[in-house]
Design a protein around this motif. Structure first.
Motif, short mmCIF file in Angstrom:
data_model
loop_
_atom_site.label_atom_id
_atom_site.label_comp_id
_atom_site.label_asym_id
_atom_site.label_seq_id
_atom_site.Cartn_x
_atom_site.Cartn_y
_atom_site.Cartn_z
N SER A 8 0.87 -1.18 0.00
CA SER A 8 0.00 0.00 0.00
C SER A 8 0.90 1.23 0.00
N PHE A 9 0.77 2.07 -1.04
CA PHE A 9 1.66 3.22 -1.17
C PHE A 9 0.99 4.26 -2.04
N ASP A 46 14.11 14.45 -7.14
CA ASP A 46 13.97 13.08 -6.67
C ASP A 46 12.53 12.62 -6.86
N ALA A 47 12.27 11.37 -6.49
CA ALA A 47 10.91 10.83 -6.52
C ALA A 47 10.54 10.43 -5.10
N ASP A 48 9.33 10.79 -4.68
CA ASP A 48 8.87 10.54 -3.32
C ASP A 48 7.70 9.56 -3.34
N PHE A 49 7.72 8.64 -2.39
CA PHE A 49 6.63 7.69 -2.20
C PHE A 49 6.22 7.70 -0.73
N CYS A 50 4.92 7.56 -0.47
CA CYS A 50 4.40 7.51 0.89
C CYS A 50 3.98 6.08 1.23
N VAL A 51 4.33 5.65 2.42
CA VAL A 51 3.88 4.36 2.94
C VAL A 51 3.54 4.55 4.42
N ARG A 52 2.78 3.61 4.97
CA ARG A 52 2.49 3.67 6.40
C ARG A 52 3.74 3.31 7.20
N MET A 79 -5.30 8.20 4.08
CA MET A 79 -4.65 9.01 3.04
C MET A 79 -4.33 8.16 1.82
N LEU A 80 -3.82 6.96 2.04
CA LEU A 80 -3.49 6.08 0.91
C LEU A 80 -4.76 5.62 0.20
N ASP A 81 -5.86 5.45 0.95
CA ASP A 81 -7.13 5.07 0.32
C ASP A 81 -7.66 6.18 -0.59
N ARG A 82 -7.34 7.44 -0.26
CA ARG A 82 -7.79 8.56 -1.09
C ARG A 82 -6.94 8.74 -2.35
N ALA A 83 -5.83 8.04 -2.42
CA ALA A 83 -4.95 8.18 -3.59
C ALA A 83 -5.69 7.78 -4.86
N SER A 112 4.13 5.47 -18.67
CA SER A 112 3.44 4.25 -19.11
C SER A 112 3.03 3.34 -17.97
N VAL A 113 3.27 3.72 -16.72
CA VAL A 113 2.98 2.85 -15.58
C VAL A 113 1.91 3.50 -14.71
N ARG A 114 0.84 2.79 -14.45
CA ARG A 114 -0.21 3.29 -13.56
C ARG A 114 0.14 2.93 -12.13
N MET A 115 -0.11 3.88 -11.23
CA MET A 115 0.18 3.64 -9.82
C MET A 115 -0.64 4.60 -8.97
N PRO A 116 -0.80 4.32 -7.68
CA PRO A 116 -1.52 5.25 -6.80
C PRO A 116 -0.73 6.55 -6.63
N VAL A 117 -1.45 7.67 -6.68
CA VAL A 117 -0.86 9.00 -6.56
C VAL A 117 -1.66 9.76 -5.51
N LEU A 118 -0.98 10.43 -4.59
CA LEU A 118 -1.70 11.24 -3.59
C LEU A 118 -2.73 12.13 -4.28
N CYS A 119 -3.92 12.21 -3.71
CA CYS A 119 -4.93 13.09 -4.29
C CYS A 119 -4.44 14.53 -4.19
N PRO A 120 -4.90 15.43 -5.07
CA PRO A 120 -4.37 16.80 -5.07
C PRO A 120 -4.46 17.52 -3.73
N THR A 121 -5.55 17.32 -3.00
CA THR A 121 -5.69 18.01 -1.72
C THR A 121 -4.64 17.52 -0.72
N ASP A 122 -4.46 16.21 -0.62
CA ASP A 122 -3.44 15.69 0.29
C ASP A 122 -2.03 16.10 -0.16
N LEU A 123 -1.82 16.14 -1.45
CA LEU A 123 -0.51 16.53 -1.97
C LEU A 123 -0.18 17.97 -1.58
N LEU A 124 -1.12 18.90 -1.82
CA LEU A 124 -0.85 20.29 -1.47
C LEU A 124 -0.73 20.47 0.03
N TRP A 125 -1.56 19.76 0.80
CA TRP A 125 -1.41 19.85 2.26
C TRP A 125 -0.01 19.41 2.67
N SER A 126 0.48 18.31 2.11
CA SER A 126 1.79 17.79 2.51
C SER A 126 2.90 18.78 2.21
N LEU A 127 2.75 19.57 1.15
CA LEU A 127 3.78 20.55 0.79
C LEU A 127 3.67 21.82 1.61
#
Length: 240
Positions: free
Chosen positions: A66-67, A87-93, A144-148, A155-170
């Motif tokens: 889950s990420f 860099d590239a950032d990933f979120c995990v529990r 948070m991960l469920d809202r992704a 070419s690769v699909r993956m979970p991405v933080l939703c825009p609201t969570d992304l802006l909050w995190s920044l």
């Protein structure tokens, strides 16, 4: 796109010294030297970061972790600028961090333990990867991960933080020691119509640096002026 940091001390070298690709062939992308602060990254460096993000996303998806993708690559996936932030950032529990590190090691990535206790670091195709389990001093949650949102990153699909969570995190990460509005402003502009700004404001509370950034966004007409109560004003007491 994490600005807290310091140099990461290598904890171990997992797997063989050469990177084993998760799928198919390919070539390693050479690492570029550091750029001057504020200088746009060349397109090949941007592509290298994207390739690294795709590789890590593929490894995590294959193992069923889950990420969610975060940072500037997440903003790019939502339609933001292709000028990525180093860099590239990933979120995990927090409870999944050790298993995620093991997965990356099994995939041939060098995994590092930095002095900070809110992330682990890895390297893929010569690019830095941050595996973050605490955003703005709050643990990454299952909610948070469920809202992704599952989106294509090239070419690769993956979970991405939703825009609201992304802006909050920044925005919530701004402090007296780190307050780089210039890096976040283009992301706010690009994603402004996708963000629940009132929710971001509430989550940031009355912290001064986020409040200053919201004021800047209002003056630049990126977001509408705040119409809610001023957190600094004393609110009238309810009559019994």
């Amino acid at each position: 796109m994490t600005w807290n940091g310091g140099d990461a001390a290598p904890a171990r070298q997992a797997g063989p010294p050469g990177l084993r690709l998760a799928a198919g062939g390919g070539r390693q992308v050479p690492r570029h030297g550091p750029h001057e602060q504020g200088e746009p990254l060349p397109r090949d460096r941007n592509q290298a970061i994207l390739e690294a993000a795709k590789q890590v996303g593929t490894l995590l998806k294959r193992k069923g972790h889950s990420f969610a993708l975060a940072g500037s690559v997440a903003a790019y996936a939502h339609g933001g600028s292709e000028n990525l932030q180093h860099d590239a950032d990933f979120c995990v529990r927090p409870e999944d961090a050790e298993a995620v590190a093991a997965t990356l090691g099994e995939g041939g990535l060098a995994v590092h333990t930095p002095p900070e206790d809110w992330l682990i670091k890895a390297e893929c195709f010569g690019q830095d990867i941050d595996i973050i389990f605490e955003l703005a001093h709050q643990p990454v949650s299952a909610a948070m991960l469920d809202r992704a949102e599952e989106l294509p990153v090239d070419s690769v699909r993956m979970p991405v933080l939703c825009p609201t969570d992304l802006l909050w995190s920044l925005v919530a990460a701004f402090s007296e020691h780190h307050c780089d509005f210039g890096a976040v402003l283009p992301i706010a502009r690009a994603l402004r119509e996708k963000v629940d700004w009132e929710r971001v404001r509430r989550a940031c509370g009355d912290e001064p640096m986020p409040a200053a950034f919201f004021f800047l966004l209002e003056r630049l007409n990126v977001i509408a002026p705040h119409t809610g109560p001023d957190p600094h004003e004393e609110q009238p007491k309810e009559q019994s």
